[in-house]
Write an enzyme that holds these catalytic residues in place. Sequence first.
Site, PDB file in Angstrom:
ATOM      1  N   TYR A 244      78.110  18.116 -75.623  1.00 57.26           N
ATOM      2  CA  TYR A 244      77.749  19.153 -76.579  1.00 57.26           C
ATOM      3  C   TYR A 244      78.475  18.977 -77.916  1.00 57.26           C
ATOM      4  O   TYR A 244      77.875  19.185 -78.979  1.00 57.26           O
ATOM      5  CB  TYR A 244      78.035  20.531 -75.985  1.00 57.26           C
ATOM      6  CG  TYR A 244      77.174  20.826 -74.785  1.00 57.26           C
ATOM      7  CD1 TYR A 244      75.786  20.759 -74.863  1.00 57.26           C
ATOM      8  CD2 TYR A 244      77.736  21.153 -73.554  1.00 57.26           C
ATOM      9  CE1 TYR A 244      74.989  21.020 -73.770  1.00 57.26           C
ATOM     10  CE2 TYR A 244      76.939  21.413 -72.448  1.00 57.26           C
ATOM     11  CZ  TYR A 244      75.574  21.332 -72.556  1.00 57.26           C
ATOM     12  OH  TYR A 244      74.781  21.577 -71.467  1.00 57.26           O
TER      13      TYR A 244
ATOM     14  N   CYS B  73      70.625  19.487 -66.638  1.00 54.61           N
ATOM     15  CA  CYS B  73      71.085  18.499 -65.663  1.00 54.61           C
ATOM     16  C   CYS B  73      70.337  17.186 -65.820  1.00 54.61           C
ATOM     17  O   CYS B  73      69.220  17.139 -66.325  1.00 54.61           O
ATOM     18  CB  CYS B  73      70.968  19.005 -64.226  1.00 54.61           C
ATOM     19  SG  CYS B  73      69.314  19.431 -63.686  1.00 54.61           S
ATOM     20  N   VAL B  74      71.010  16.122 -65.408  1.00 52.19           N
ATOM     21  CA  VAL B  74      70.466  14.766 -65.431  1.00 52.19           C
ATOM     22  C   VAL B  74      70.650  14.169 -64.041  1.00 52.19           C
ATOM     23  O   VAL B  74      71.699  14.356 -63.413  1.00 52.19           O
ATOM     24  CB  VAL B  74      71.185  13.892 -66.482  1.00 52.19           C
ATOM     25  CG1 VAL B  74      70.770  12.429 -66.367  1.00 52.19           C
ATOM     26  CG2 VAL B  74      70.914  14.414 -67.889  1.00 52.19           C
TER      27      VAL B  74
ATOM     28  N   ASN C 101      85.104  21.053 -67.661  1.00 55.20           N
ATOM     29  CA  ASN C 101      83.987  20.113 -67.577  1.00 55.20           C
ATOM     30  C   ASN C 101      83.976  19.201 -68.805  1.00 55.20           C
ATOM     31  O   ASN C 101      83.223  19.417 -69.757  1.00 55.20           O
ATOM     32  CB  ASN C 101      82.667  20.882 -67.459  1.00 55.20           C
ATOM     33  CG  ASN C 101      81.506  19.968 -67.156  1.00 55.20           C
ATOM     34  OD1 ASN C 101      81.606  18.769 -67.273  1.00 55.20           O
ATOM     35  ND2 ASN C 101      80.389  20.558 -66.760  1.00 55.20           N
TER      36      ASN C 101
ATOM     37  N   TYR D 263      71.713  13.694 -74.070  1.00 56.54           N
ATOM     38  CA  TYR D 263      71.533  13.818 -75.514  1.00 56.54           C
ATOM     39  C   TYR D 263      70.056  14.002 -75.858  1.00 56.54           C
ATOM     40  O   TYR D 263      69.704  14.758 -76.767  1.00 56.54           O
ATOM     41  CB  TYR D 263      72.079  12.586 -76.227  1.00 56.54           C
ATOM     42  CG  TYR D 263      73.565  12.426 -76.104  1.00 56.54           C
ATOM     43  CD1 TYR D 263      74.434  13.135 -76.934  1.00 56.54           C
ATOM     44  CD2 TYR D 263      74.121  11.583 -75.151  1.00 56.54           C
ATOM     45  CE1 TYR D 263      75.810  12.992 -76.820  1.00 56.54           C
ATOM     46  CE2 TYR D 263      75.493  11.440 -75.021  1.00 56.54           C
ATOM     47  CZ  TYR D 263      76.332  12.146 -75.858  1.00 56.54           C
ATOM     48  OH  TYR D 263      77.691  11.999 -75.728  1.00 56.54           O
TER      49      TYR D 263
END
Length: 274
Positions: free
Chosen positions: A237, A192-193, A230, A204
């Site tokens: 990814y 998560c960010v 998503n 990344y």
Amino acid sequence: MTLLLSLPPPSSHCFSSSFSSGHRSSAVVTTGLPIRFPAVAAATTTHHHQQSLPIDRSSLAVAEAVEEDQLWAAACLRIRSFNDFQSSSFGIQDHKRYLAEREFLALKERIAGKREGFKRVSCINATLPLSQLSNSANDLCASCKFTSNGEDRVVVGTLDLNQCLWLPEEIPGRKPEGIEAEYGRAYLSNVCVARELHRNGLGYDIVSKSKTVAGEWGITDLYVHVAVDNEPAKNLYLKSGFIHENDEPAWQARFLDRPRRILLWIGVPCTNEL
């Protein structure tokens, strides 16, 4: 926009992502009542229309977390990212802390090798100085701050790298086969960010660091689960080199009461000299 990349682990083994790809440790919370904790995985992304704050990348650090206060900050970021809290709910602050404590204890146990099925686990965090964020992201700073070598910093991105055959309640990877799978296979989870800092490349950064650490461990095959709908997480990814390997059966997703996931794979160059 909240970026869920990989799912987070709560009291037992749940994994999820805020830039998420498919799995998370806690369910969405809209009341102060206890919630059900699903299993571990990659990430799911919810969309909040919020302008991203720019960052000074020269002060960004991406590394494995060792100190307990940084692990606590990472646990708080995961709870903040994987849940949609209503600030007006009764006892919400106590509930947030309860969830964070469960995640923190579970994270420490996995890293210490006390969770069955996990050969090795590392928490990888992206952090920034508190001074860079304190005037524009007060809630993030208050929730996810820690002190290292006398400097106040904030965890702004996090994930777990898990060396194991499979994650609980997730479809397993197929590579490598045989006895090598025990040592050569790993999964990302709890990716998560911080929502305030999306679109700064932090997803990344932590995924790239995880591939480096995986290579140092001797991992040859790295996996991540992501919810089929998503798109931001899948794009992250795929741009990071992952490719599709398998799909979760629809019946399993219905049984676990969650969006269906896909399994993505990438080969990792081994840099372990042992």
